[in-house]
Design an enzyme around this catalytic site. Structure first.
Site, PDB file in Angstrom:
ATOM      1  N   GLU A   1       0.866  -0.939  -0.403  1.00 43.53           N
ATOM      2  CA  GLU A   1      -0.102   0.237  -0.676  1.00 43.53           C
ATOM      3  C   GLU A   1       0.947   1.120   0.440  1.00 43.53           C
ATOM      4  OE1 GLU A   1      -2.134   0.177   3.752  1.00 43.53           O
ATOM      5  OE2 GLU A   1      -3.357   1.662   2.911  1.00 43.53           O
TER       6      GLU A   1
ATOM      7  N   LYS B   1      -8.714   2.988  -2.944  1.00 42.92           N
ATOM      8  CA  LYS B   1      -9.188   1.536  -1.830  1.00 42.92           C
ATOM      9  C   LYS B   1     -10.381   2.440  -1.686  1.00 42.92           C
ATOM     10  CE  LYS B   1      -7.511   1.355   2.900  1.00 42.92           C
ATOM     11  NZ  LYS B   1      -6.253   1.376   3.763  1.00 42.92           N
TER      12      LYS B   1
ATOM     13  N   CYS C   1      -5.130  -3.155   1.531  1.00 40.90           N
ATOM     14  CA  CYS C   1      -5.468  -3.227   2.921  1.00 40.90           C
ATOM     15  C   CYS C   1      -6.541  -3.308   3.580  1.00 40.90           C
ATOM     16  CB  CYS C   1      -5.166  -2.348   3.794  1.00 40.90           C
ATOM     17  SG  CYS C   1      -3.820  -2.923   5.422  1.00 40.90           S
TER      18      CYS C   1
END
Lengths: 541, 541
Positions: free
Chosen positions: A44, A111, A147
């Site tokens: 990330e 994300k 994540c």
């Protein structure tokens, strides 16, 4: 349908240094190509590193990110999947992943799930994405997640419903005790449930108080681990997908470490990265003959090499001879530089100047703090003169109840044991002794009753409950957020519980001025437990 | 349609102490009733105070909130509009307002716009509300908004479209220079645009590093202020609505303060609330004969009374005689306790112990730091022995570039000038002198060239650019987020700019261990400028 190889770059970024990160990513991509990898996955936000905090708000971030893209565009014939900050023309900022091949950006994923709890503040910086990214390559259908996304069941479900075979997951998932195993177990259940393979690539290394363990892995949709990278090591790992078997081949699987090894290594990597990335030539610490400084010394020597570690014993009137002996013995065992600096002339100087103010006021903790502060100032003077970083040696039990002196034993740039309770300090010391042929920490340091040696015959347990009891109360109050009443109801002595909680609440000001140190728990002070200093909350319910 | 009276409780909560806050709110409601108020409005989250940070996550908050509701339920015949944490059965937590009359909750409003930038972290704690609350009372249509809501045009527009005549706005809006005037100007434009009256009630008082100025007001839909409360005063203010005129009558309007008075008073209230709410009997500080400690002393005496302030002059070989004279003169002017403590015996003690380590290493900043740390430790010893809080006296210019000694002049629990640039320190000193008959800060303290007096004939300007230049560069880099290149392009000397920026970046570790201090700017260190310590960001673009 083809077989193919995916490289996992278990990468340790230098926060904020996009140029050097991109250069290192390029090296890793070249290394992956040499091993015939078709795709390489980075963690990330790999270009800027995680967490970059308010550096993300600096206006030139976008330009620097573009430069990193230009650096990465030079590599051919391998697909790069990496993390970056995506600032769009409408003024939004996303935590994103790019899929790039031969300098072309083939897709961008923003994300969707932004953690804003615990140590995370992503809503301070980012907008939420609302779209999945799916791409076909080598006859295989890939999706991308970042994540927190993989912990949000609906998000992964949606991806699975798009017939994605393999999700590439870019992570910066911080370490805490047991987390490496917990991730794998949770993901095993998920992959089976949703019939999807996972390529989970995690950041590694220390960044201020956070430690990233790496422990990247590849998991088949059966829940079986096909590849598992070691924890706390920066390296490249290659997984091979077998098109016939429709599964990743079983490759190198490094089992997770046992608990004490895991904690110990997390402290080693955190210390190494802090010292080296801050540019210090070495470290210095006060070695008291007690177990906290003994363990800190061992960690420091393991982190950066004994030749870069200086230990100083600073005895005073109340220092036992065996403390001096044990300190000297450990320093010799470990091969670190060792010196002795008596603090009597300093304490005497203070008492001389203070005499007209103190008059015949009775002796109290003031005089104890003077000893600790004389030592702290000595260490800082040696640090200032020769450039080594001062390591602070206090543990979480002490910091919790304020059994430590601000500007005294609390001085230092990095507090190695800040998030380690005293009972775990003992376990770690025993663990460290168990892994060398001859114990590096003298046995007596481990078995002696702990003492700050700030007055004659002092023992920690004169002022505090036994550490087993203290740590159990602290754990209930801090980690488990239990109330005073509930902790008493567990069977602890009511007066002891009240005293401990009062001390924890009172000492927020002290902790606030302490050095940062590696987080290993699920409730580390400061970034994760943000309490006001002026605070009228009454214990009880 | 009736005429009616609304009370604005410009309230200073004790963070986390719901019981005492509710008791005080009840007192204020009773006082409002005595003045025939029909409604009383409290600030945002008045029951728990703002910001309560992670206290909001403690499991018993809900129970404590219920108890506060029970306390408040006892008052009759006045409508209470107050802030509380609303934990709903589905596990959501809202930043909310309750409308209560005679113990009955008539309505609840959940804040819709949650700030999560600057000093705010509301998304860590709260979910967003999605519904307006409108109620009729005394023939008048009211709506409720909470702080950030009133800055979100669509939210206020929706409320206005519901034909609300008056919005009751509960606030915890932190102070920064010029903010009181800025709020009023912005709201004047808004009320006119949307044809709505505003009753704006703001929290007052210091809470750790935040200062709330109050400056509550009532504004008619013409944009005219009908009532304006003074800044930095806790009190009750009553506005009267005239049903015939369809407007609030013009009542007491306290103009906002001029800039220096505003900053000065913000520092006074922040210091008073920190000291008193932490339970200290008084404060102690090192008085050097320089302007920073002189101003800090004046603020401290104004905050808690000269009789509770102790000043200590700690001369060394390099201290000028006029420094001792000026310190003594100011202490006498202000009527604070004053003492002199020579640090020579202490510095000599350190040098004696360090001699075997230092050998013939050349003298450098180490020896200067030893003086500062001897002083810091002395102050802490006096604090430990007699219980007064140490005030730290450094300013924002010094803290920015690290022109201060960690564990030395940085010791203390509260750094009064932490967010005040040196050029403003001078202005504030002159301002303070201008408001007493005879100047309290000796003229020479203001006119002398600043010096740390840590080596012979030292001047700050030997190591730093002139403060006018330094502060301008710092302001551009810190407050305005300008890049190195852009600051140089403004016409500053390139080498000076590079040096200043390098120092700001390097000294994050020092600031991180410094005391908290009141925020007066729009970019205060720590809570508002969250930079990593290990940081590879390169200045330049």
């Amino acid at each position: 349908m083809n077989s193919f190889k995916i490289a996992l770059a278990q990468f340790s970024p230098h926060i904020g240094n996009l140029e050097s990160n991109a250069a290192k990513m390029l090296q890793q991509a070249n290394a992956a190509k040499e091993q015939n990898a078709d795709i390489i996955v980075f963690p990330e936000l790999s270009t800027v590193g995680y967490p970059a905090e308010d550096l993300l708000l600096r206006p030139s971030l976008n330009k620097r990110t573009q430069q990193a893209f230009e650096q990465l565009a030079s590599i051919k014939d391998i697909v790069l999947v990496f993390g970056f900050v995506n600032q769009t023309e409408d003024g939004q900022r996303y935590n994103s992943a790019a899929v790039m091949k031969n300098g072309q950006v083939l897709g961008i994923y923003n994300k969707q799930n932004l953690p804003n709890y615990s140590v995370f503040d992503e809503k301070r910086y980012f907008s939420e994405g609302h779209q999945h990214l799916v791409f076909e390559y080598l006859g295989h259908k890939f999706g991308v997640l970042i994540c927190e996304d993989v912990w949000a069941l609906p998000t992964v479900q949606q991806l699975a419903q798009l017939n994605v075979e393999t999700a590439l997951v870019l992570n910066a998932s911080p370490y805490e005790v047991g987390k490496p195993q917990h991730r794998i177990e949770t993901m095993a259940a998920l992959t089976k449930q949703l019939n999807i393979n996972l390529v989970y690539c995690n950041q590694v290394g220390g960044q201020d108080d956070l430690v990233f363990d790496g422990t990247s892995f590849v998991m088949n949709n059966s829940g079986e681990v096909a590849l598992q990278a070691p924890s706390f090591v920066e390296d490249l790992y290659i997984a091979e997908y077998d098109a016939e078997q429709k599964a990743f081949k079983t490759g190198a699987i490094t089992p997770v470490l046992n608990t004490m090894a895991e904690i110990y290594q997390s402290l080693v990597i955190a210390t190494r990265d802090y010292v080296q990335r801050s540019g210090f030539p070495g470290v210095i610490l006060g070695l008291s003959g007690g177990i906290d400084s003994a363990l800190t010394l061992a960690i420091a020597a393991d982190a950066i090499g004994a030749d870069k570690v200086q230990a100083v014993m600073m005895p005073y009137t109340y220092t036992a001879q065996i403390s001096v002996e044990d300190a000297a013995e450990q320093a010799k065992n470990m091969g670190v530089t060792f010196g002795i600096a008596e603090i009597n002339p300093i304490v005497n100087g203070f008492m001389q100047t203070l005499f007209p103010f103190f008059g015949d006021a009775p002796t109290d903790a003031t005089e104890e703090n003077l000893q600790a502060r004389s030592r702290g100032t000595l260490l800082m003077a040696l640090s200032n003169k020769f450039g080594n970083l001062v390591l602070s040696t206090g543990n979480k039990s002490e910091l919790s109840v304020g059994y430590c002196t601000l500007y005294g034993d609390m001085v230092g740039g990095f507090a190695v044991l800040k998030d380690v309770y005293k009972t775990i300090v003992f376990e770690l010391a025993k663990y460290r002794n168990s892994i060398s042929e001859t114990p590096v920490i003298p046995e007596r340091v481990i078995t002696r009753p702990p003492s700050a040696e700030l007055r004659p015959d002092q023992k920690d347990q004169d002022s505090l409950p036994e550490y087993e009891v203290l740590d159990a109360i602290l754990y209930a109050y801090i980690e488990e957020d239990m109330s005073q009443d509930d902790i008493i109801a567990k069977g602890f002595d009511a007066e002891v519980v009240k005293k401990v909680i009062r001390l924890v609440d009172l000492n927020e000001y002290k902790r606030r001025q302490g050095a940062i140190g590696p987080r290993i728990s699920s409730r580390a002070f400061s970034r994760e437990r943000r309490y006001p200093i002026v605070n009228g909350w009454k214990p009880g319910i």
